[in-house]
Design an enzyme around this catalytic site. Structure first.
Site, PDB file in Angstrom:
ATOM      1  N   HIS A  69       0.972  -1.173   0.067  1.00 30.00           N
ATOM      2  CA  HIS A  69      -0.052  -0.178   0.113  1.00 30.00           C
ATOM      3  C   HIS A  69       0.942   1.358   0.102  1.00 30.00           C
ATOM      4  CE1 HIS A  69      -2.093   3.246   2.390  1.00 30.00           C
ATOM      5  NE2 HIS A  69      -2.935   2.972   1.436  1.00 30.00           N
ATOM      6  N   SER A  70       0.542   2.104  -0.704  1.00 29.29           N
ATOM      7  CA  SER A  70       1.310   3.557  -1.019  1.00 29.29           C
ATOM      8  C   SER A  70       2.790   3.238  -1.183  1.00 29.29           C
ATOM      9  CB  SER A  70       0.800   4.381   0.361  1.00 29.29           C
ATOM     10  OG  SER A  70       1.210   5.622   0.134  1.00 29.29           O
ATOM     11  N   TYR A  71       3.418   3.595  -0.201  1.00 31.31           N
ATOM     12  CA  TYR A  71       4.909   3.358  -0.204  1.00 31.31           C
ATOM     13  C   TYR A  71       5.648   1.739  -0.210  1.00 31.31           C
ATOM     14  CZ  TYR A  71       9.581   2.808   1.871  1.00 31.31           C
ATOM     15  OH  TYR A  71      10.965   2.360   2.229  1.00 31.31           O
ATOM     16  N   GLY A  73       4.536  -0.209  -2.032  1.00 25.37           N
ATOM     17  CA  GLY A  73       4.527  -0.325  -3.545  1.00 25.37           C
ATOM     18  C   GLY A  73       6.182  -0.494  -3.975  1.00 25.37           C
TER      19      GLY A  73
END
Length: 227
Positions: A69-71, A73
């Site tokens: 999720h978010s960072y 990735g």
């Protein structure tokens, strides 16, 4: 059934998946929710990638689905490059979708500017930290906002400044699925980039960026579809 390793975003910990993991486990999946190393000098993106690779090796995981999720990735991409034969697929939940040599700040310069502004409010000796901020813009309100804010921790700037390592040529790449949150403005363009690069694209209509907190049932359902 699938083995999921759920990797959280900036300032969060494995606790960010507390509302998603039980539903996946109830469906028979194996779920691991590691917390990435906290902020210390020298802790960066490579540190976090190494941690997820170590988790895969330590638990002898095979056919694993890495979810970021978010960072997160950034982290799952690097780990997938390191252990491509053990990773079934990479799943990006409203997340960075980097190529080798790219950093989180490089992909989103506005994020760098926001982090610089937030850091300017802290003592100069803490310039290497990224303080938590902006959860209100991520769809959190009321008790959800209080819950996340109380647990969020600063991150080392190196996590967002370090570029994704280049795995070298000839190494296989795990297939990718990108899950866009339809109510989030942060990664709308990234979802299109992922589709152009061959990722399967799914959408949680109307969901905010912090969907694992605000909309865990639908996140659980869409993750179940990726398996």
């Amino acid at each position: 059934m699938t083995t999921f390793v759920l990797v959280h975003g900036s300032w969060l910990g494995g606790w960010a998946w507390e509302r998603v993991a039980p539903g996946l486990r109830a469906s028979g999946h194996t779920v691991l929710c590691p917390s990435l190393a906290p902020a210390e000098p020298g802790v960066g993106l490579r540190t976090h990638i190494t941690e997820i690779v170590g988790l895969i090796d330590r638990h002898e995981l095979t056919d694993v689905t890495l979810v970021g999720h978010s960072y997160g990735g950034m982290v799952i991409t690097g780990a997938g490059h390191e252990r491509p034969r053990r990773v079934r697929q990479l799943v990006y939940l409203d997340a960075f979708f980097p190529s080798p040599g790219q950093s989180a700040f490089g992909l989103q310069p506005r994020l760098r500017d926001a982090c610089d502004a937030a850091a300017a409010l802290r003592p100069e000796k803490e310039a290497w930290l990224i303080p938590p901020f902006g959860f209100e813009t991520m769809g959190l309100t009321g008790a959800d906002l209080e819950w996340v804010t109380a647990r969020a921790k600063p991150m080392s700037r190196a996590t967002h400044e370090e570029p994704l390592p280049d795995p070298g040529s000839g190494r296989p790449r795990p297939p990718a699925t990108y899950i866009g949150c339809g109510g989030s403005p942060f990664f709308a363009g990234t979802a299109k980039t992922a589709r152009r690069r061959g990722a399967r694209l799914l959408t949680i209509e109307g969901a905010a960026h912090m969907a694992s907190v605000t909309d865990p049932e639908r996140v659980c359902a869409v993750l179940g579809r990726t398996g």
